[in-house]
Design an enzyme around this catalytic site. Sequence first.
Site, PDB file in Angstrom:
ATOM      1  N   CYS A   1       0.882  -1.166   0.000  1.00  0.00           N
ATOM      2  CA  CYS A   1       0.000   0.000   0.000  1.00  0.00           C
ATOM      3  C   CYS A   1       0.922   1.218   0.000  1.00  0.00           C
ATOM      4  CB  CYS A   1      -0.987  -0.019   1.172  1.00  0.00           C
ATOM      5  SG  CYS A   1      -0.272   0.276   2.795  1.00  0.00           S
TER       6      CYS A   1
ATOM      7  N   ARG B   1      -3.499  -0.369   5.397  1.00  0.00           N
ATOM      8  CA  ARG B   1      -4.058  -1.434   4.561  1.00  0.00           C
ATOM      9  C   ARG B   1      -3.165  -2.662   4.422  1.00  0.00           C
ATOM     10  NH1 ARG B   1      -5.191   2.189  -0.525  1.00  0.00           N
ATOM     11  NH2 ARG B   1      -3.242   3.084   0.261  1.00  0.00           N
TER      12      ARG B   1
ATOM     13  N   ASP C   1      -7.492   4.294   0.740  1.00  0.00           N
ATOM     14  CA  ASP C   1      -6.759   4.537   1.976  1.00  0.00           C
ATOM     15  C   ASP C   1      -7.664   5.175   3.035  1.00  0.00           C
ATOM     16  OD1 ASP C   1      -4.777   4.889   3.853  1.00  0.00           O
ATOM     17  OD2 ASP C   1      -3.441   6.007   2.521  1.00  0.00           O
TER      18      ASP C   1
END
Length: 144
Positions: A9, A15, A116
């Site tokens: 990520c 994440r 995000d």
Amino acid sequence: MFKNTLILCTGNICRSPVAEAFLKRISGESTKVLSAGVNTKDCALADDTCIELLKQKGIDITGHRSQKLSSELLVSADLVLVMEKKHIEEVSRVYPEARGKLKLLGHWQRNKEVLDPYKKSREVYMYAVDLIEELTNDWKPYLQ
């Protein structure tokens, strides 16, 4: 079957550590799973909200420390799962040799992206964590 999976990520604090934890849970010892960030510093702690939400699911990521994506990590991975299409573009631009290994975590759900949640509401975090759990389960047949 993939033996070495890398999850990417942006910052490697929300994440990708969540996906790493879920993938480790479903794959057991059969697959090595690591995570990294395409734009991060090494050794940052996992996001507090992610830690809390995973704790509610029986997973402890308090020991997670971020790491920056490197060519060594990419070379050792059989599969590289990313959260957004822009991550595929970013990684491919710097490491074109890795292009064939890159897939969206949401590949099996029409290339669904995981946006995000960083510094957003708790509800956004909850949605991201639940989505990541769902998407990682889609990879189970390929990791064992």
